[in-house]
Each structure stands twice: as C-alpha cells, then as structure tokens.
Design a protein around this motif. Sequence first.
Motif, PDB file in Angstrom:
ATOM      1  N   LEU A   1       0.812  -1.223   0.000  1.00 45.36           N
ATOM      2  CA  LEU A   1       0.000   0.000   0.000  1.00 45.36           C
ATOM      3  C   LEU A   1       0.842   1.269   0.000  1.00 45.36           C
ATOM      4  O   LEU A   1       0.278   2.381  -0.018  1.00 45.36           O
ATOM      5  CB  LEU A   1      -0.919   0.009   1.232  1.00 45.36           C
ATOM      6  CG  LEU A   1      -1.884  -1.171   1.370  1.00 45.36           C
ATOM      7  CD1 LEU A   1      -2.674  -1.059   2.678  1.00 45.36           C
ATOM      8  CD2 LEU A   1      -2.835  -1.235   0.182  1.00 45.36           C
TER       9      LEU A   1
ATOM     10  N   PRO B   1       2.670   2.779  -2.370  1.00 46.16           N
ATOM     11  CA  PRO B   1       2.422   3.719  -3.481  1.00 46.16           C
ATOM     12  C   PRO B   1       1.183   4.586  -3.273  1.00 46.16           C
ATOM     13  O   PRO B   1       1.159   5.751  -3.681  1.00 46.16           O
ATOM     14  CB  PRO B   1       2.260   2.789  -4.695  1.00 46.16           C
ATOM     15  CG  PRO B   1       3.038   1.569  -4.338  1.00 46.16           C
ATOM     16  CD  PRO B   1       2.825   1.391  -2.862  1.00 46.16           C
ATOM     17  N   SER B   2       0.148   4.037  -2.675  1.00 40.54           N
ATOM     18  CA  SER B   2      -1.079   4.797  -2.442  1.00 40.54           C
ATOM     19  C   SER B   2      -1.001   5.637  -1.174  1.00 40.54           C
ATOM     20  O   SER B   2      -1.611   6.719  -1.095  1.00 40.54           O
ATOM     21  CB  SER B   2      -2.279   3.839  -2.356  1.00 40.54           C
ATOM     22  OG  SER B   2      -2.395   3.061  -3.524  1.00 40.54           O
ATOM     23  N   TYR B   3      -0.304   5.132  -0.158  1.00 38.29           N
ATOM     24  CA  TYR B   3      -0.180   5.837   1.121  1.00 38.29           C
ATOM     25  C   TYR B   3       1.302   5.948   1.475  1.00 38.29           C
ATOM     26  O   TYR B   3       1.848   5.095   2.200  1.00 38.29           O
ATOM     27  CB  TYR B   3      -0.940   5.099   2.222  1.00 38.29           C
ATOM     28  CG  TYR B   3      -2.401   4.873   1.900  1.00 38.29           C
ATOM     29  CD1 TYR B   3      -3.348   5.857   2.169  1.00 38.29           C
ATOM     30  CD2 TYR B   3      -2.830   3.676   1.315  1.00 38.29           C
ATOM     31  CE1 TYR B   3      -4.695   5.659   1.874  1.00 38.29           C
ATOM     32  CE2 TYR B   3      -4.170   3.468   1.008  1.00 38.29           C
ATOM     33  CZ  TYR B   3      -5.092   4.471   1.294  1.00 38.29           C
ATOM     34  OH  TYR B   3      -6.410   4.265   0.987  1.00 38.29           O
ATOM     35  N   PRO B   4       1.992   6.962   0.979  1.00 39.46           N
ATOM     36  CA  PRO B   4       3.449   7.056   1.152  1.00 39.46           C
ATOM     37  C   PRO B   4       3.903   7.045   2.615  1.00 39.46           C
ATOM     38  O   PRO B   4       5.022   6.630   2.911  1.00 39.46           O
ATOM     39  CB  PRO B   4       3.796   8.393   0.482  1.00 39.46           C
ATOM     40  CG  PRO B   4       2.687   8.628  -0.490  1.00 39.46           C
ATOM     41  CD  PRO B   4       1.460   8.056   0.141  1.00 39.46           C
TER      42      PRO B   4
ATOM     43  N   TYR C   1       5.575   4.053   4.307  1.00 45.63           N
ATOM     44  CA  TYR C   1       6.987   3.725   4.065  1.00 45.63           C
ATOM     45  C   TYR C   1       7.770   3.625   5.374  1.00 45.63           C
ATOM     46  O   TYR C   1       8.682   2.804   5.520  1.00 45.63           O
ATOM     47  CB  TYR C   1       7.592   4.797   3.156  1.00 45.63           C
ATOM     48  CG  TYR C   1       9.100   4.775   3.084  1.00 45.63           C
ATOM     49  CD1 TYR C   1       9.756   3.912   2.206  1.00 45.63           C
ATOM     50  CD2 TYR C   1       9.875   5.607   3.892  1.00 45.63           C
ATOM     51  CE1 TYR C   1      11.145   3.888   2.142  1.00 45.63           C
ATOM     52  CE2 TYR C   1      11.253   5.589   3.837  1.00 45.63           C
ATOM     53  CZ  TYR C   1      11.884   4.730   2.953  1.00 45.63           C
ATOM     54  OH  TYR C   1      13.258   4.707   2.895  1.00 45.63           O
TER      55      TYR C   1
END
Length: 590
Positions: A53, A55-58, A61
């Motif tokens: 997830l 890419p959608s919710y940086p 990271y």
Amino acid sequence: MASPLNSTGFSDALVILGAAGLVIPAFARAKISPVIGFILVGLLVGPSGLGALVPSYPWLYHITISDPHAIEPFAEFGIVLLLFSIGLELSFKRLWSMRRLVFGTGAAELIGSGLILGTGLHLLTDVAWTGSFALGIALALSSTALVLPIAGTSSPVGRTAFAMLLFEDLALVPIIFILGALGPMAAAGGWMGFARVGGGAILTVAILFVGGRFFLPKLFAQAARTKSPELFLAASLLVVIAASLATTAAGLSPIVGALIAGLLIAETNYHSEVEVMTAPFKGLALGVFLITVGMSVDLGAILANWGSYFLAIVGVVAIKALVTFGLLRLAGIRGGVAAETGMLMGSPSETTLIVLGAAGQAQLLAPGLASFWQTVTAIGLTITPLLALLGKRAAKRIERRQGDSPEASIPEEGPGTVVIGFGRVGRMVCDMLKVHGQPYVAVEADIDAVKAARADGYPVIFGDVVRPELVDRLNLGRARALILTMDDPVLSVALTRRVRGWVPDLTIIARARDTAHAAELYKAGASDAVPETLESSLQLAEAVLTDLGVAVGPVIVSIHEKRAELRQEIKAAADLEVAPRLIRARLSKD
C-alpha cells in the motif's frame, strides 16, 4: 548528500527494533511464543502486507520494510548465533551420549522422509527422479531456528528434536554437493571436487577442535582479567565469527562453525558468562530472521492457489510427523514425546530454502516449481508454533491413556494422605510421611517426574487435577488429609474450595506463596495454609538465635508460638472478610 536518518536502511532498522520492543514483551505477557509474533510482523510489514500500500499511502513507508533482501544477512547472523548458543548448552560428553539418536534415528528420519516425499512427488507429478530426490530431501529438513527455541534443549522433546536436527545440520553440506553433482551442468570431475572439499572440511574442523582446546581458555582468561564486559563480549563474537568464516572457507555452512565454537567454549569455565553476554544479540538477530520468513509469504499467490498449498503443506507435515513418530517409538521413546516431537518436526526448514536454491542452480527444478515449494516452506515455518501446540495436546492425550489410572493406585479403604504435586516441596512432605509410617499417595501432572519418582520407590500416580473427574476418583471421602504443594496459587485456591464443598471434615493443608495467598486459602476452606515467606523468616530467626548461643529448646518453643500467633492473625483477617458474606447470606434466606 542524503541524511542517514532518511535512508532506507535506517527506516528498516527502526521497524525491526520497534517490532522487537513490542513483540517480545507483548507475547511473553500473553504466554505465547514470540516466534509467531515476529512472523506475523513480517507478514504485516512485508511486500504483500502494508508494503503493497506504500504507493497509495506514502506515509506507510516509515512502518514497512522497503528492501527485504537487505536484511537477509542479519537473519543469517541470527541463525549463526542461535547455533552458537545451542553449542554452549552442550558438551562432548552429552553429544556422545546422544550418538544413537543423532546418527541412528536422525539419519533414518531424514533419509526415510526424503525418500517417501521424493517418491510421492515423482509419482504424482512429472518431475524427474533427480528433481524429486532434491525436493524430498529439502522438505525432509526441519527448522533448527524455530524448533529449539520452542522446545528448548533440556526437555525430553527438546533433546530428542535436537539430536535429529544436529544430524540434519551436519548433512546439509553433503546434500548440496550431491545435488550439484547430479545436475545436468555438473562437470565430469564433480565427485572429485566433492572429495576435495570433504577432505578440506574435515581438516578445518579438526584444526578448530585442536586449536580451540588450546587457545580459547587463554583468550577468555585474558578477557576476564581485564574485568571489561565489552572486551569479553568482543572476544565471544570474535570466536563465533572466526569459526564461521573458517568453515565457510572450507565449503561448510557457517552454522557448523558456530556450533563448534559453542561446543568448545562449553568445555571452558566461561561458558555461562558468554551465554549471558550473547543472549540479547541472539534474540534480536533471530527475530530478524523470523521477520524475513513472514515477508516471504505472498498472500495473493496463496489465496489464488490455496487448495494446492493446503494439500502440499498437509502432505509434508503428515508424512514427516508419522515417520518421526514411528522411528522414535522404535528407538524406545515413549508415545507422548514421540508424538510431540513428530508434530514439531513436521514443517520444513529455513535450510529447505537453501537446498531448493541449490537444486534450482543445478537445474534439477524448474523456477516455477522451486518458487511454489519456497512458498510452502515459508507457510510451514509460519505454522510451526501451531504445530507445537497440536503436538502438546496429542502428547497429553497419549500420556493420559498410557498412564496409570487413579483407581489402580488408590486402595478402596482409603489413600491415607493425598499429596497433590510432587515437586521439591511435595517430595519433602512425602519423605516425612514415610519416616513416620503414614500411608500416602501423591499425584503429579508431569509424566517425567512421575516416572522418576516411581523409579525411586514413591507411590506417585500420573494425573492432572485440573480435570474434575480425576479429583472425583481420588477417594478423598476416605482420606485422612489432603496436602496441596503445587506452585499454582489460583489452582490451589480453586481446588481447596471444590474439595471443601465435597468433604466438609477433611483436613486440607496447602502451600501458600505469601500471607495474602494464605488468607485466600483460609477463606476457601483450608485447615492450614503455610506461607513460604513466613516459614523462611522463622527459619532464619531460629538460625540467628541458635548461632548467638540461645538454648535450642526455648528457641524452638518461641518459634512455634510465633508461628501460631501469625497463623491466627492470618485466619482472623480471612474471617473478617468471610463473616459479612455469611451474615448477608443468612439475612437473604430469612
């Protein structure tokens, strides 16, 4: 220049340290093995968990592991330290005593499971015999990194499992070389190369043993004289790393060098200090390994092909568990230990991944097939704690079925005194009953303690008093007294209350941890509750007075008077809490 605080490695390190700080205390408090906690963390923060997830919710990271392959060296170091700690708990004498299990049952389990699995895979699929052999041997391996932390090395299950795992670790390198020789791309001189490497490995191990016996005591003696914990820790890690590098250079696995290093240090006077020093590093590095196992599980692929994965896992676990159980029974291991060990050894191993990689490099397995069984191995490692729980339940059922029934050991005219719990305290009570000619029967839930006690001539029966039907069969209505010595405050209070309701006139004497626990026992109906803290204080006072020259007779009288006074105080405190409840109960009836 990028700040190190923003680097991928720093972010991953924070996730791992945070996981260790949360998982270990949380799962320890819940009395669950942290092993499963680390694996679940790996699933959560890995590529198929929250990592998917990012890419959608940086912002995710910062709580996920961006590069799973970057932490693999730390995971391998965790396995090395684990094998080193196992070596510290052993000695050459103990290894020699286990030789029958190591080279007999251990070899038979690996070869037998490998042949059955390989033959089955060849018959059910179109994989060639060489590939099936590679798969069978790979899947027959069991996880040292998971089995021994769960079972330990001092329990009967742990000792039995360790013997077989030790043979598997020793057999890992020959397996890899044989797979290379069987591969279609193997050179004509493969067997000569294998012989050369084998000779070099034997020479390296011999040098480690001889040099370690001479060098290690002097090294640790110098480190101990400095009285510097840091230097002592550095010397310990130096020995582990040097031995692992030596066996790696000789073509052996680094875990072989770590095990040898542990064995050599175990023969010195410094093994306890080394074990304490390296324990934190071992726990953290092993946690990293377990996180990588969890991250390797692809949830999407599993959901898409769940039927195939389910059948593969069930088949592997069932075959290995049955083969292990049968061989251990033939070796004379009792049923409960054999069943629990079989279930615990049922899943594949972290070394299975190594063997699968070697088989893929030798072109014995197609990439897709190797990937499928790598996922099966990851799932198998994940469910190892669950298999351990199933094994314990199966062992308890088998032991209860094979143990003596209470009716067979308790006379119809009554058992005299019933002692529940045959640990340190229970054995002492039984010794004193025997000295004064008082008949008794003891009940113990640990089958090993039961067998040892029977061998020493004590009338002890196997049973778990948690089960009400066992207490019913103890014939307490004809007993003279019930003595509770088990170190379980909740169970002792519950059992006192239950028995007092059935047998109002029975004398019940219970061991208590402290005065508060003694008050609870009195409220539950105990005739006498003996707090350990009270007795130790009285014994200390008696020793002080006699050493100061006070006559023994007056000292004993005063100790008895003080004991009676303190017991009356505890009973009075218990009565003050019980009386209001009795008054309310009578008023409600009126």
